[in-house]
Design an enzyme around this catalytic site. Structure first.
Site, PDB file in Angstrom:
ATOM      1  N   HIS A 206      22.271  39.586  54.828  1.00  0.00           N
ATOM      2  CA  HIS A 206      21.406  39.072  53.759  1.00  0.00           C
ATOM      3  C   HIS A 206      19.973  38.986  54.288  1.00  0.00           C
ATOM      4  CE1 HIS A 206      19.579  36.413  50.831  1.00  0.00           C
ATOM      5  NE2 HIS A 206      20.564  36.749  50.013  1.00  0.00           N
TER       6      HIS A 206
ATOM      7  N   GLU B 131      19.706  44.331  47.239  1.00  0.00           N
ATOM      8  CA  GLU B 131      18.892  43.163  46.892  1.00  0.00           C
ATOM      9  C   GLU B 131      17.456  43.392  47.330  1.00  0.00           C
ATOM     10  OE1 GLU B 131      21.479  39.387  46.454  1.00  0.00           O
ATOM     11  OE2 GLU B 131      20.822  39.510  48.522  1.00  0.00           O
TER      12      GLU B 131
HETATM   13  P1  PGA Z   1      18.761  34.938  43.560  1.00  0.00           P
HETATM   14  O1  PGA Z   1      19.365  35.263  45.005  1.00  0.00           O
HETATM   15  O2  PGA Z   1      19.825  35.246  42.539  1.00  0.00           O
HETATM   16  O3  PGA Z   1      18.436  33.475  43.630  1.00  0.00           O
HETATM   17  O4  PGA Z   1      17.549  35.789  43.386  1.00  0.00           O
HETATM   18  C1  PGA Z   1      20.171  36.379  45.235  1.00  0.00           C
HETATM   19  C2  PGA Z   1      20.581  36.403  46.685  1.00  0.00           C
HETATM   20  O5  PGA Z   1      19.770  36.028  47.544  1.00  0.00           O
HETATM   21  O6  PGA Z   1      21.710  36.818  47.009  1.00  0.00           O
END
Ligand code: PGA
Length: 244
Positions: free
Chosen positions: A91, A160
């Site tokens: 992440h 992401e």
């Molecule tokens: P968010 O985070 O939905 O708050 O943008 C997603 C993540 O960090 O996995």
């Protein structure tokens, strides 16, 4: 019919076992009335073993690649023993704290070797006019996935874009569609066509009930949700949009 996968990344939003249990009770009620959607939850380490089993899977938010004398760390084997069947790896909030490509690869391998599903997070800091951000996505996939063919059925990629995490707005569906195609191509190069093309790709970054429908049209298999996953009403809105 393949179900849509919605993974809740609770981060530190849900802090106590009691709050988590209340969430789970409400979630079970919602899920009993839905089909076509699968929910996985990644609670903090302290909450994971306190949650009851249900029609959802539990997993870790991060993992240590090493065993033994590493203060404050939790290994893949420990996660499994605590009830996890998957783990989020790489992440951007972990990478920002120093998890480099080598560490992410080692963490990913340790999760896969434990027989758990590894959700590999990849994504660029910023979009560049000249498209050079694609190189970062490609490198993050290659460095973690090359040589992992034997585990292809346990790999999920969560795309992401860092600029869209916890932001005011998610990525535009059109841009997402283009990136999903690129990720599929990169995965089939790293893992072979057969394994690579089967890997589910999730999108994460400010997903909520209002944008989930448009984002789904880009060809993703589901979402990795942060902020909106810690409130049962906002999470429920996403599930309602994704159910079939
Ligand atoms: P968010 O985070 O939905 O708050 O943008 C997603 C993540 O960090 O996995």
């Amino acid at each position: 019919m393949r179900k849509r996968l919605i993974v809740a990344n609770w981060k530190m939003y849900i802090e106590t076992p009691d709050t988590a249990k209340r969430f789970i009770t409400a979630l079970k009620r919602k899920l009993a009335r839905m089909s076509g959607v699968e929910v996985w939850i990644a609670p903090p380490f302290t909450i994971l073993p306190t949650l009851p089993k249900g029609s959802y899977k539990l997993g870790g938010q991060a993992v240590s690649a090493k065993e033994g004398a590493h203060t404050g760390q939790v290994s893949a084997g420990m996660l499994r023993a605590a009830g996890a069947s998957f783990c989020i790896v790489g992440h951007s909030e972990q990478r920002a704290q120093g998890a480099d490509a080598e560490a992410v690869r080692a963490q990913f391998a340790s999760v896969l070797k434990q027989g758990m599903v590894g959700i590999l997070c990849v994504g660029e800091e910023a979009r560049k006019e000249d498209g050079s951000h694609f190189a970062q996505i490609e490198e993050e996939i290659r460095s973690a996935c090359t040589g992992m063919q034997a585990f292809a059925n346990k790999i999920i990629v969560a795309y992401e874009p860092i600029w869209a995490i916890g932001a005011l707005q998610a990525m535009q569906p059109q841009e997402l569609e283009e990136t999903v195609i690129f990720i599929k191509k990169t995965l089939s190069q790293a893992l072979g066509r057969e394994g690579g093309l089967k890997i589910p790709i999730l999108y994460g970054g400010s997903v909520e009930g209002g944008n989930a429908h448009a984002l789904l049209a880009s060809g993703v298999s589901g979402f990795l949700v942060g902020r909106a996953s810690a409130d049962i009403n906002s999470f429920g809105e996403i599930l309602t949009t994704c159910k079939k």
